[in-house]
Design an enzyme around this catalytic site. Structure first.
Site, PDB file in Angstrom:
ATOM      1  N   SER A  33       0.840  -1.192   0.000  1.00 28.92           N
ATOM      2  CA  SER A  33       0.000   0.000   0.000  1.00 28.92           C
ATOM      3  C   SER A  33       0.874   1.241   0.000  1.00 28.92           C
ATOM      4  CB  SER A  33      -0.903   0.014   1.237  1.00 28.92           C
ATOM      5  OG  SER A  33      -1.537   1.267   1.357  1.00 28.92           O
ATOM      6  N   HIS A  80      -1.296  -1.324  -4.305  1.00 27.90           N
ATOM      7  CA  HIS A  80      -2.552  -0.978  -3.651  1.00 27.90           C
ATOM      8  C   HIS A  80      -2.582   0.525  -3.376  1.00 27.90           C
ATOM      9  CE1 HIS A  80      -6.189  -1.944  -1.402  1.00 27.90           C
ATOM     10  NE2 HIS A  80      -5.781  -1.103  -0.462  1.00 27.90           N
ATOM     11  N   ASP A 135      -4.880   3.468  -1.648  1.00 30.94           N
ATOM     12  CA  ASP A 135      -5.968   3.769  -0.722  1.00 30.94           C
ATOM     13  C   ASP A 135      -6.454   5.193  -0.931  1.00 30.94           C
ATOM     14  OD1 ASP A 135      -6.306   1.382   0.937  1.00 30.94           O
ATOM     15  OD2 ASP A 135      -4.253   1.761   1.590  1.00 30.94           O
ATOM     16  N   MET A 152      -8.999   8.002   0.259  1.00 29.61           N
ATOM     17  CA  MET A 152      -9.824   8.381   1.415  1.00 29.61           C
ATOM     18  C   MET A 152     -10.363   9.796   1.220  1.00 29.61           C
ATOM     19  SD  MET A 152      -7.336   7.042   4.456  1.00 29.61           S
ATOM     20  CE  MET A 152      -6.619   5.400   4.449  1.00 29.61           C
ATOM     21  N   HIS A 163      -8.573   1.141  -3.896  1.00 26.32           N
ATOM     22  CA  HIS A 163      -9.548   0.947  -2.822  1.00 26.32           C
ATOM     23  C   HIS A 163     -10.195   2.292  -2.520  1.00 26.32           C
ATOM     24  CE1 HIS A 163     -10.075  -0.130   1.753  1.00 26.32           C
ATOM     25  NE2 HIS A 163     -11.233   0.067   1.138  1.00 26.32           N
ATOM     26  N   MET A 200     -12.344   4.457  -0.475  1.00 28.16           N
ATOM     27  CA  MET A 200     -13.008   4.697   0.813  1.00 28.16           C
ATOM     28  C   MET A 200     -13.673   6.057   0.735  1.00 28.16           C
ATOM     29  SD  MET A 200     -10.082   3.170   3.358  1.00 28.16           S
ATOM     30  CE  MET A 200      -8.723   3.227   2.186  1.00 28.16           C
ATOM     31  N   MET A 203     -11.345  -5.935   5.605  1.00 24.76           N
ATOM     32  CA  MET A 203     -10.560  -5.000   6.408  1.00 24.76           C
ATOM     33  C   MET A 203     -10.299  -5.631   7.776  1.00 24.76           C
ATOM     34  SD  MET A 203      -9.912  -2.506   4.434  1.00 24.76           S
ATOM     35  CE  MET A 203      -9.058  -1.556   5.701  1.00 24.76           C
ATOM     36  N   ASP A 211      -6.498  -6.524   4.478  1.00 26.98           N
ATOM     37  CA  ASP A 211      -5.781  -5.251   4.603  1.00 26.98           C
ATOM     38  C   ASP A 211      -5.933  -4.742   6.028  1.00 26.98           C
ATOM     39  OD1 ASP A 211      -4.600  -2.804   4.311  1.00 26.98           O
ATOM     40  OD2 ASP A 211      -6.076  -1.993   2.899  1.00 26.98           O
TER      41      ASP A 211
END
Length: 223
Positions: A12, A37, A39, A41, A70, A72, A141, A179
């Site tokens: 990540s 990966h 992330d 957010m 991913h 979020m 998660m 993760d």
């Protein structure tokens, strides 16, 4: 069996040095990463803000490895096209982020990316039973999403096992990822439960040798 022999490792970049993000991606590619990966957010669905599609686009030329993005974020639908165009190979959305996951997954597939679904720690496996036929990746998660460096929640291991059973019964080729708090101690627990993709941040990027850190997450060959 894949889960027992060689899980895929997806570093990540949230844990990387953002001042030299391109070089950090190059380094983990050279170190033997399988996926990258990313992330994303939004400060709304989770209590943090990371980056948007421009970072994905900027990093895309650095490697041909799959970009596992991913999201979020909530709402998610208005941003799917931007991330697909930026170069996301997989787009993972949260089952908890809205009432229309079915439609969102259809849109991801139509955009040419592989759809994935993510479950927070409080969400049971049954929440995704009606969309198992639509996903290529399921992400469990093992921390509450929003921050790196949290402790692995062992309470999620039975969930991983139940999802592995659901995948087997579906007859589909679905990757089961984990993760959160993944390190050389927790990685074997996750793979023993049925995970075949390990997402790790600080367990790789906080180490001086990325290649050794990645190999430390893989099972030790028998004998």
């Amino acid at each position: 069996m894949t889960t027992a022999t060689r899980p895929l490792i997806a570093p990540s970049i949230l844990a990387a040095d953002f001042a030299r993000l391109g070089e950090e991606v190059d380094a983990i590619v050279q170190a033997g990463a399988d996926w990258i990966h990313l992330d994303v957010m939004d400060g709304h669905f989770v209590p943090n803000i990371s980056f948007g599609p421009q970072i994905v686009k900027a990093l895309r030329p650095r490697t041909k490895l799959p970009f596992d993005v991913h999201l979020m974020i909530e709402p998610v639908d208005p941003y799917l096209e931007a991330f697909a165009k930026a170069g996301a190979d997989h787009i993972l959305i949260h089952i908890e982020a809205g009432p229309h996951a079915h439609r969102s997954l259809q849109q991801i597939r139509a955009l040419g990316a592989k759809p994935g679904i993510v479950l927070c720690p409080a969400t049971p496996p049954e929440a995704i039973s009606e969309i198992m036929d639509m996903v290529d990746v399921i992400l469990v998660m093992t921390v509450n999403p929003g921050f790196g460096g949290q402790k692995f929640l062992a309470s999620q291991l039975p969930k991983i096992s139940r999802l592995r059973d659901m995948i087997t019964k579906s007859g589909r080729d679905i990757r089961l990822a984990v993760d959160g708090g993944i390190d050389p101690t927790t990685a074997p627990q996750a793979t023993a439960a049925g995970a075949d993709v390990l997402i790790a941040g600080s367990a790789i990027y906080a180490q001086p040798d990325y290649k050794a850190a990645i190999e430390a997450l893989r099972p030790t060959p028998a004998g």
